[in-house]
Design a protein around this motif. Structure first.
Motif, mmCIF file in Angstrom:
data_model
loop_
_atom_site.group_PDB
_atom_site.id
_atom_site.type_symbol
_atom_site.label_atom_id
_atom_site.label_comp_id
_atom_site.label_asym_id
_atom_site.label_seq_id
_atom_site.Cartn_x
_atom_site.Cartn_y
_atom_site.Cartn_z
ATOM 1 N N HIS A 34 -4.349 -11.820 -16.204
ATOM 2 C CA HIS A 34 -4.201 -10.311 -15.549
ATOM 3 C C HIS A 34 -4.632 -10.089 -14.183
ATOM 4 N N ASP A 35 -3.561 -8.662 -13.658
ATOM 5 C CA ASP A 35 -3.622 -8.193 -12.976
ATOM 6 C C ASP A 35 -4.642 -6.753 -12.198
ATOM 7 N N THR A 36 -5.339 -7.437 -11.186
ATOM 8 C CA THR A 36 -6.601 -6.756 -10.673
ATOM 9 C C THR A 36 -6.072 -5.660 -10.077
ATOM 10 N N ASN A 37 -4.956 -4.921 -10.129
ATOM 11 C CA ASN A 37 -4.301 -3.596 -9.149
ATOM 12 C C ASN A 37 -4.615 -3.499 -8.332
ATOM 13 N N THR A 38 -3.391 -4.739 -7.907
ATOM 14 C CA THR A 38 -3.324 -4.910 -6.504
ATOM 15 C C THR A 38 -2.096 -4.736 -5.865
ATOM 16 N N ILE A 39 -1.882 -4.215 -4.942
ATOM 17 C CA ILE A 39 -0.829 -3.766 -4.934
ATOM 18 C C ILE A 39 -0.934 -3.930 -3.249
ATOM 19 N N VAL A 40 0.303 -5.026 -3.203
ATOM 20 C CA VAL A 40 1.007 -6.152 -1.882
ATOM 21 C C VAL A 40 1.664 -5.442 -1.656
ATOM 22 N N LEU A 41 1.686 -4.925 -0.337
ATOM 23 C CA LEU A 41 2.378 -4.211 0.289
ATOM 24 C C LEU A 41 3.928 -4.885 0.762
ATOM 25 N N ASN A 42 4.032 -5.976 0.903
ATOM 26 C CA ASN A 42 4.978 -6.872 1.885
ATOM 27 C C ASN A 42 5.342 -7.905 0.457
ATOM 28 N N SER A 43 5.178 -7.449 -0.484
ATOM 29 C CA SER A 43 5.480 -7.961 -1.807
ATOM 30 C C SER A 43 7.233 -7.855 -1.914
ATOM 31 N N CYS A 44 8.368 -8.662 -1.942
ATOM 32 C CA CYS A 44 9.558 -7.857 -2.138
ATOM 33 C C CYS A 44 9.516 -7.727 -3.490
ATOM 34 N N GLU A 45 9.579 -8.870 -4.796
ATOM 35 C CA GLU A 45 9.311 -7.517 -6.029
ATOM 36 C C GLU A 45 8.733 -6.098 -5.989
ATOM 37 N N ARG A 46 7.671 -6.003 -5.274
ATOM 38 C CA ARG A 46 6.695 -4.819 -5.749
ATOM 39 C C ARG A 46 7.597 -3.680 -4.686
ATOM 40 N N CYS A 47 8.015 -4.219 -3.850
ATOM 41 C CA CYS A 47 8.559 -3.339 -2.578
ATOM 42 C C CYS A 47 9.915 -2.790 -3.351
ATOM 43 N N ALA A 48 10.912 -3.841 -4.138
ATOM 44 C CA ALA A 48 12.721 -3.418 -4.048
ATOM 45 C C ALA A 48 11.933 -2.549 -5.402
ATOM 46 N N SER A 49 10.923 -2.553 -6.161
ATOM 47 C CA SER A 49 11.119 -1.859 -7.482
ATOM 48 C C SER A 49 10.680 -0.209 -7.498
ATOM 49 N N ASN A 50 10.364 0.399 -6.206
ATOM 50 C CA ASN A 50 9.874 1.451 -6.251
ATOM 51 C C ASN A 50 8.837 1.440 -7.910
ATOM 52 N N VAL A 51 8.117 0.870 -7.641
ATOM 53 C CA VAL A 51 7.448 1.652 -8.831
ATOM 54 C C VAL A 51 6.013 2.419 -8.604
ATOM 55 N N GLU A 52 5.799 3.701 -8.698
ATOM 56 C CA GLU A 52 4.588 4.157 -8.357
ATOM 57 C C GLU A 52 3.404 3.954 -9.194
ATOM 58 N N TYR A 53 2.136 3.935 -8.482
ATOM 59 C CA TYR A 53 1.011 3.864 -9.671
ATOM 60 C C TYR A 53 0.022 4.554 -9.763
ATOM 61 N N GLU A 54 -0.476 5.141 -11.227
ATOM 62 C CA GLU A 54 -1.025 6.020 -11.814
ATOM 63 C C GLU A 54 -3.226 5.646 -11.294
ATOM 64 N N VAL A 55 -3.517 6.639 -10.593
ATOM 65 C CA VAL A 55 -5.146 6.270 -10.391
ATOM 66 C C VAL A 55 -5.944 7.268 -11.206
ATOM 67 N N SER A 56 -7.403 7.097 -11.555
ATOM 68 C CA SER A 56 -7.753 7.393 -12.492
ATOM 69 C C SER A 56 -9.432 7.122 -12.696
ATOM 70 N N ALA A 57 -10.094 8.079 -12.717
ATOM 71 C CA ALA A 57 -11.376 7.350 -13.219
ATOM 72 C C ALA A 57 -11.908 5.929 -13.188
ATOM 73 N N ASP A 58 -10.658 5.650 -14.004
ATOM 74 C CA ASP A 58 -11.384 3.746 -14.368
ATOM 75 C C ASP A 58 -10.297 2.481 -14.249
ATOM 76 N N VAL A 59 -9.395 3.474 -13.515
ATOM 77 C CA VAL A 59 -8.590 2.387 -12.403
ATOM 78 C C VAL A 59 -7.976 3.517 -11.238
ATOM 79 N N ASP A 60 -8.743 2.040 -10.282
ATOM 80 C CA ASP A 60 -8.148 2.391 -8.829
ATOM 81 C C ASP A 60 -7.580 1.290 -8.397
#
Length: 396
Positions: A34-60
């Motif tokens: 399960h994804d532990t809410n880690t954003i890898v800045l130099n991930s090719c797949e992630r950088c190409a997707s342009n996904v934005e991440y929503e933070v909340s009191a329960d999610v960081d």
């Protein structure tokens, strides 16, 4: 074996069992990873997707880099972490050893929604550090921009140490350690709960120092809004079984800033007092909007002398008194007694157990269905065997 028991329908059920089991095993693997809410800045797949991440009191989110990102694809990468609340306060914090870039061709810039053109800070090569352990600001989003200074030159990601965390100001994962680098960083309260420890575990090292600071000051203040005007700065103290006086420590709350003057202290806890081994609560007066935590211990104390996480102070903006805070020993308060790291382990273990139980249950159901189906076919042969297979009526 009976032709009927080896019929196409029977083989179909067997194939169904194996296919179902395979799918469940794959699903179990995905579930356990399960994804532990880690954003890898130099991930090719992630950088190409342009996904934005929503933070909340329960999610960081933890923002970092991988030393081995795979084949080169992007020489620059952006990531946005945003809040879905109307009046949003996001906190940018550092975890572990302070972030640093040891490659002259690398640069990390961080922007917020109110300063899109001027960065909060630039993290560059050599001696360029952002010493703040936390910075909470009213903003809709935080942008992280990792790039090469010279686009055609190589960037060695093994020389980058980037460990930032974006949390909502109401997150329970905000932590302060009183061993050194967290001192002088100001912390804001807005429906907040911040955990203060004397020092982290060895596995959570935050400095290369071998000794603890003899004096540490941490400012804490309530965000001034109509919602917080009647709130108090409160401290809820929870000792561990390892509280001792080896470093001769004392914890004080000052209204005079970074000072050790007794005249400015409105709360004091000394290691020699019996209260240092008892859970208790204390609140400042309503009119006090800012205090400074003053922590003192003997000079040149090795880290090994003081037990990590010897105590936990939960500092919060509370709409009530110390008595009402003590009375709030509900399930929600008890959950706060679990340190963030242990809480993550508990959550992951719960997810793993649920995944395993669901998978086992489904596999058992499929097996039972196959067994019942095969027995029904065999029973059919037993009843009609003399007609269809008189030589071996019970074969299956």
């Amino acid at each position: 074996m009976s032709k009927r028991c080896c019929s196409p329908e029977f083989h179909s059920m067997n194939r169904c069992l194996w296919h179902t089991t395979l799918v469940l095993l794959l699903g179990l693997h995905v579930c356990l990873s399960h994804d532990t809410n880690t954003i890898v800045l130099n991930s090719c797949e992630r950088c190409a997707s342009n996904v934005e991440y929503e933070v909340s009191a329960d999610v960081d989110y933890l923002i970092t880099v991988s030393p081995t990102p795979g084949p080169p694809c992007h020489w620059e990468c952006k990531a946005r972490v945003y809040s879905g609340k109307n009046s949003s306060w996001l906190c940018l914090s550092q975890v572990g050893i302070v972030s640093q870039i040891n490659d002259s061709n690398g640069e990390l810039s961080v922007y917020d929604s109110r300063r899109k053109d001027n960065a909060i800070f630039h993290l560059k090569y050599y001696l360029s550090t952002w010493h703040h352990r936390e910075d909470c600001r009213q903003t809709e989003f935080l942008d992280f921009y990792l790039r090469k200074v010279k686009s055609k030159a190589k960037l060695d990601f093994k020389k980058l140490r980037i460990n930032f965390r974006v949390v909502d100001i109401e997150s329970t994962n905000r932590v302060v350690y009183l061993d050194g680098t967290y001192c002088t960083t100001a912390y804001k309260l807005f429906n907040s709960k911040i955990s203060i420890y004397n020092q982290p575990d060895e596995t959570e090292a935050i400095t290369y120092e071998h000794t603890l600071y003899s004096l540490c000051g941490v400012p804490v203040e309530i965000v001034d809004t109509p919602e917080t005007q009647h709130k108090r700065i409160c401290f809820y103290y929870m000792p561990s079984d390892q509280v001792n006086c080896s470093s001769n420590w004392s914890f004080s709350v000052s209204v005079g800033g970074y000072t050790t003057s007794p005249a400015n202290m409105i709360y004091t806890l000394n290691c020699a007092q019996n209260r240092s081994r008892e859970t208790h609560a204390w609140c400042a007066d309503v009119g006090i909007r800012k205090v400074t935590v003053i922590f003192q211990r003997n000079s040149n104390v090795p880290k090994s002398v003081e037990q990590p996480r010897m105590f936990r102070f939960l500092v919060l903006d509370h709409n009530g008194t110390a008595e009402s805070l003590m009375a709030e020993k509900t399930t929600a308060v008890k959950e706060l007694l679990i340190p963030p790291e242990e809480e993550a382990v508990v959550n992951n273990n719960n997810i793993m157990i649920i995944c395993i139980l669901v998978s086992i249950a489904v596999v058992v159901l499929v097996i039972v269905a196959v067994v019942l189906y095969s027995r029904r076919r065999c029973l059919s042969l037993l009843l009609y065997g003399p007609v269809h297979n008189p030589a071996n009526p019970t074969a299956c």
